[in-house]
Design an enzyme around this catalytic site. Structure first.
Site, PDB file in Angstrom:
ATOM      1  N   GLU A  99       0.819  -1.218   0.000  1.00 18.00           N
ATOM      2  CA  GLU A  99       0.000   0.000   0.000  1.00 18.00           C
ATOM      3  C   GLU A  99       0.856   1.273   0.000  1.00 18.00           C
ATOM      4  O   GLU A  99       0.414   2.335   0.415  1.00 18.00           O
ATOM      5  CB  GLU A  99      -0.921   0.018   1.228  1.00 18.00           C
ATOM      6  CG  GLU A  99      -1.854  -1.176   1.343  1.00 18.00           C
ATOM      7  CD  GLU A  99      -2.915  -1.216   0.242  1.00 18.00           C
ATOM      8  OE1 GLU A  99      -2.908  -0.345  -0.636  1.00 18.00           O
ATOM      9  OE2 GLU A  99      -3.755  -2.132   0.272  1.00 18.00           O
ATOM     10  N   HIS A 118      -3.187   1.897   8.795  1.00 14.23           N
ATOM     11  CA  HIS A 118      -4.173   1.161   7.983  1.00 14.23           C
ATOM     12  C   HIS A 118      -4.353  -0.207   8.618  1.00 14.23           C
ATOM     13  O   HIS A 118      -3.400  -0.983   8.709  1.00 14.23           O
ATOM     14  CB  HIS A 118      -3.693   1.027   6.545  1.00 14.23           C
ATOM     15  CG  HIS A 118      -4.523   0.082   5.722  1.00 14.23           C
ATOM     16  ND1 HIS A 118      -5.896   0.128   5.695  1.00 14.23           N
ATOM     17  CD2 HIS A 118      -4.163  -0.943   4.895  1.00 14.23           C
ATOM     18  CE1 HIS A 118      -6.357  -0.819   4.897  1.00 14.23           C
ATOM     19  NE2 HIS A 118      -5.318  -1.482   4.401  1.00 14.23           N
TER      20      HIS A 118
END
Length: 791
Positions: A99, A118
């Site tokens: 990511e 996250h």
């Protein structure tokens, strides 16, 4: 050394951890992971965490598919703002999270964001499957997370599509988001805030899910007005933090493995020269003997000024003034950046618990002494320290706490505090003559001769009681010699507290703002020019022609307030030219720079000859009655002594204690010792080492602070309050108090960690500051910087 301690290593301590680039940011990532793992927000390898690297377009992020429980600092990956991995030699060969693009997009879009989390926590994930945003349920939620917790449109993990979808949403200014059929993203202005926001999101998710299952369709939100008030506070915080990046300049890069300048090496070199038996050394020794026997310098084969030129100067490299001013302007353009609230409480607790004897005696002093102290430098936040002992590089207070002394009595003790060899020789003189006789003493002549020996432009010298008295005398003498009345000073400069010179004090453009108790007539013939504005100075000189002309221009050669606004390298030469053009005398106020920049003073360093030179502080080696004025013989003739002054031909200056045997002998012996040891140059290298070390710490912590030095005069600006002026009066009035308070708080923090400074923004190094002392100080500054908000 007493004070709050930290087991964090010093910045330049060669530890294994320090070998890892951007160690602090990586450590933050590891700490965040440990915290969330312990609280159950992370599982095994799911999710990812990142922290912005201060001062770089980089961030530290967790590696891909790696167990959080086993994660080490060197395992954390460094990625740039394009989402590309930046490998280094940390020893780990791990790939960053898939990511990376999402994290990079957030950091580019939101300069206020310094940490990102996250995760796939269960309750918020349930709402991700429902694709249901969380409305404004509480004011706390809005205050920290935003108007609502929005849903980010679905896109496959690790793709540019998802990264762009996230970037669009974070632009709203909210700090928590739910990614459809995926998980959550929480951001924060610092690592702790990012973890807090993630935990708050999970708490709100639980409450919202319970409310939905209890009475679907009947979940109430807070009033719109309350929501907007809370969100406005959130956005204000974000803008303040963002300004710290958007208004910042590229930091000075100081490699972790760079060897710092060495005062010890300079001292060793001086010692080697002293013990050398070369012809040059023998000639120098012969010259010293000739001077001791009263032989003139030129007769001994050494012209005045030659020895100071040979010894050199404290400034190894003059600062890049344009760059320094650019950084200082960037500092004042940003919001203040000070200690965390909890850290400030710890600092105040140090004073309350460790400095009780100081507080007790200074509280008593307030009943008999205005303000509780006699000297302005002694008044520090939260209360003054009472010092019992001074020795070399250290001070010991009444409670027995030991501090590194970077105040050095405001600058005079270039040899170090309470220097034994000078004290012993002064004691011999005092045993014979007492401290004062009221009649002539040989050390009056010896002091004048040794000053001329190193400062040949001081052809004659008149001893007075202080720097303030010397400035008063210099101005009076300039008016008498030229027959003109107007005097121009540089705004913001401090030239003592005389009626004439308390004008434009500390803050340029403030004219008589600090002139309480001074009649208008006393400053009617004083003008100020903005610092280093040669055009304005020339205009003032032209204007003064209509008022009878300018008697003198008074400058601090390195810039106002000992270089707080550093003077360009060629500034003094240009002022000399203007003074010659308009028939004004040039007065150098060398109360601080005299001998501190070198035995030839600022005049010798800059190669500019003033008409009059004001000396103070160091001219008596730290002893009292330290002041005097010297210069061209024809100008100095107006200071002739005698009761009648030849029917008014001479100006009136004097004082019962001026030129007393104690002070003059102390000055003579101190200057001799400074020449023998070359103390100014050694102190200058200590200043270089301190400054370069501070620059490295500032860079590593990503702070907006500015450190620079002019030899042994070291500036550390954390608030930039001294850079405010009346050219931006609104900013001055609006921010002066907050920036001054921050400077005071940082000064208290340095003290609580064993470092005494001048008002938290200036330091004077001395010959006593060995490399070991400076490195110890840097370790303590490291501890203080770790307590700053957002670090």
């Amino acid at each position: 050394m007493t004070g709050p301690t930290s087991d964090r290593p010093a910045a330049d301590e060669p530890t294994e951890e320090n070998a890892v680039q951007h160690r602090l940011s990586r450590q933050h990532v590891v700490d965040m992971c440990r915290t969330m793992l312990a609280r159950g927000y992370l599982k095994a390898t799911e999710g990812n965490v990142s922290v912005r690297v201060p001062g770089h377009r980089l961030y530290a992020v967790t590696p891909s598919n790696y167990d959080y429980d086993r994660m080490r600092v060197e395992d954390i990956c460094i990625v740039d703002f394009d989402g590309k991995h930046v490998p280094d030699d940390s020893g780990a060969d791990l790939k960053p999270s898939i990511e990376c693009g999402m994290h990079a997009n957030i950091y580019r879009e939101r300069p206020d964001v310094n940490a990102i989390v996250h995760t796939h926590q269960p309750y918020a994930s349930a709402l991700a499957f429902l694709r249901k945003p969380i409305p404004a349920l509480t004011d706390e939620q809005v205050r920290f997370l935003g108007r609502e917790v929005a849903i980010i449109d679905y896109a496959p993990s690790g793709t540019g599509f998802l990264a762009r979808n996230v970037q669009k949403k974070v632009a709203s200014g909210d700090n928590a988001f739910i990614i459809a059929n995926h998980g959550v993203v929480a951001v924060g202005t610092d690592p702790d805030r990012a973890v807090f926001n993630m935990a708050l999101l999970e708490k709100v998710s639980i409450a919202y899910l319970l409310a939905l299952t209890s009475e679907a369709g009947k979940v109430h939100t807070i009033p719109t007005a309350i929501r907007e008030i809370a969100f406005t506070k959130l956005r204000a915080d974000e803008k303040r933090i963002a300004a710290q990046l958007t208004e910042a300049v590229e930091p000075l890069r100081v490699p972790a493995d760079e060897e710092l300048p060495s005062a010890d090496a300079a001292a060793t070199e001086v010692a080697a020269r002293t013990t050398s038996t070369t012809p040059g050394a023998a000639a120098s020794a012969a010259g010293s003997a000739a001077r001791a026997n009263g032989t003139a310098d030129d007769e001994a084969g050494s012209a005045p000024g030659a020895e100071s030129a040979r010894l050199g100067y404290a400034i190894s490299e003059y600062p890049d003034v344009d760059d320094v001013m650019r950084r200082l302007k960037a500092l004042t353009a940003q919001p203040v950046r000070g200690l965390r609230h909890d850290a400030l409480l710890d600092v105040l607790n140090y004073f309350d618990t460790k400095c009780r004897a100081s507080k007790e005696i200074t509280d008593r002093a307030r009943r008999r002494i205005p303000g509780g102290v006699q000297h302005n430098l002694a008044f520090n936040y939260p209360f003054p320290l009472a010092v019992d002992k001074a020795d070399g590089a250290y001070l010991v207070d009444r409670d027995g706490n030991t501090y590194i002394d970077f105040l050095q009595a405001g600058g005079p003790t270039i040899l170090g505090s309470n220097y034994g060899p000078v004290n012993e020789r002064v004691a011999e003189v005092v045993r014979d003559s007492g401290p004062v006789t009221g009649l002539f003493h040989e050390y009056e002549l010896k002091l004048a001769e040794i000053i001329h020996r190193f400062m040949p432009h001081v052809e004659m010298y008149r001893s007075l009681g202080s720097g303030t008295e010397a400035v008063m005398a210099a101005v009076r003498g300039a008016r008498a010699f030229t027959g003109k009345k107007m005097v121009i000073k540089v705004g913001g400069a401090y030239h003592g507290w005389s009626d004439t010179m308390v004008y434009g004090l500390r803050v340029p453009g403030t004219w008589r703002m600090n002139a309480k108790g001074i009649p208008f007539g006393a400053t009617a013939r004083t003008r100020e020019a903005f610092p280093h504005d040669l055009g304005q100075l020339k205009r003032k000189l032209i204007e003064n022609r209509l008022r009878g002309g300018t008697a003198a221009v008074v400058v601090e050669p390195v810039g106002p307030e000992s270089g707080t606004r550093p003077a360009p390298r060629d500034f003094n030469a240009h002022v000399r030219e203007l003074c010659d053009e308009f028939g004004a005398l040039l007065i150098f106020d060398e109360v601080v720079t005299g001998f501190r920049l070198g035995l030839g003073g600022a005049a010798g360093y800059f190669g500019v000859t003033p008409d009059l030179t004001v000396l103070g502080k160091a001219v008596s080696g730290g002893y009292p009655m330290a002041g005097g004025v010297g210069g061209r013989a024809d100008v100095m003739a107006v200071f002739g002594s005698g009761l009648d002054g030849r029917s008014g031909a001479h100006i009136q200056v004097g004082g019962t204690l001026s030129a007393n045997p104690l002070s003059c002998a102390a000055g003579y012996f101190a200057i001799e010792e400074m020449a023998r040891t070359n103390a100014p140059v050694i102190a200058g290298r200590a200043g270089d080492r301190l400054t370069r070390g501070l620059q490295r710490l500032i860079d590593s912590y990503g702070l907006p602070y500015v450190a620079y030095n002019q030899g042994s005069i070291v500036h550390l600006e954390c608030s930039g309050v001294m850079l405010l002026d009346m050219r931006n009066a609104v900013k001055l009035l609006k921010e002066n108090k907050a920036r001054k308070r921050l400077m005071e708080q940082m000064g208290a923090a340095y003290t609580a960690h064993g470092i005494v400074t001048l008002a938290g923004s200036r330091m004077y190094t001395s010959m006593a500051d060995t490399d070991e002392v400076i490195d110890d100080a840097l370790a303590r500054f490291d501890q203080v910087f770790a307590l700053v908000e957002g670090v």
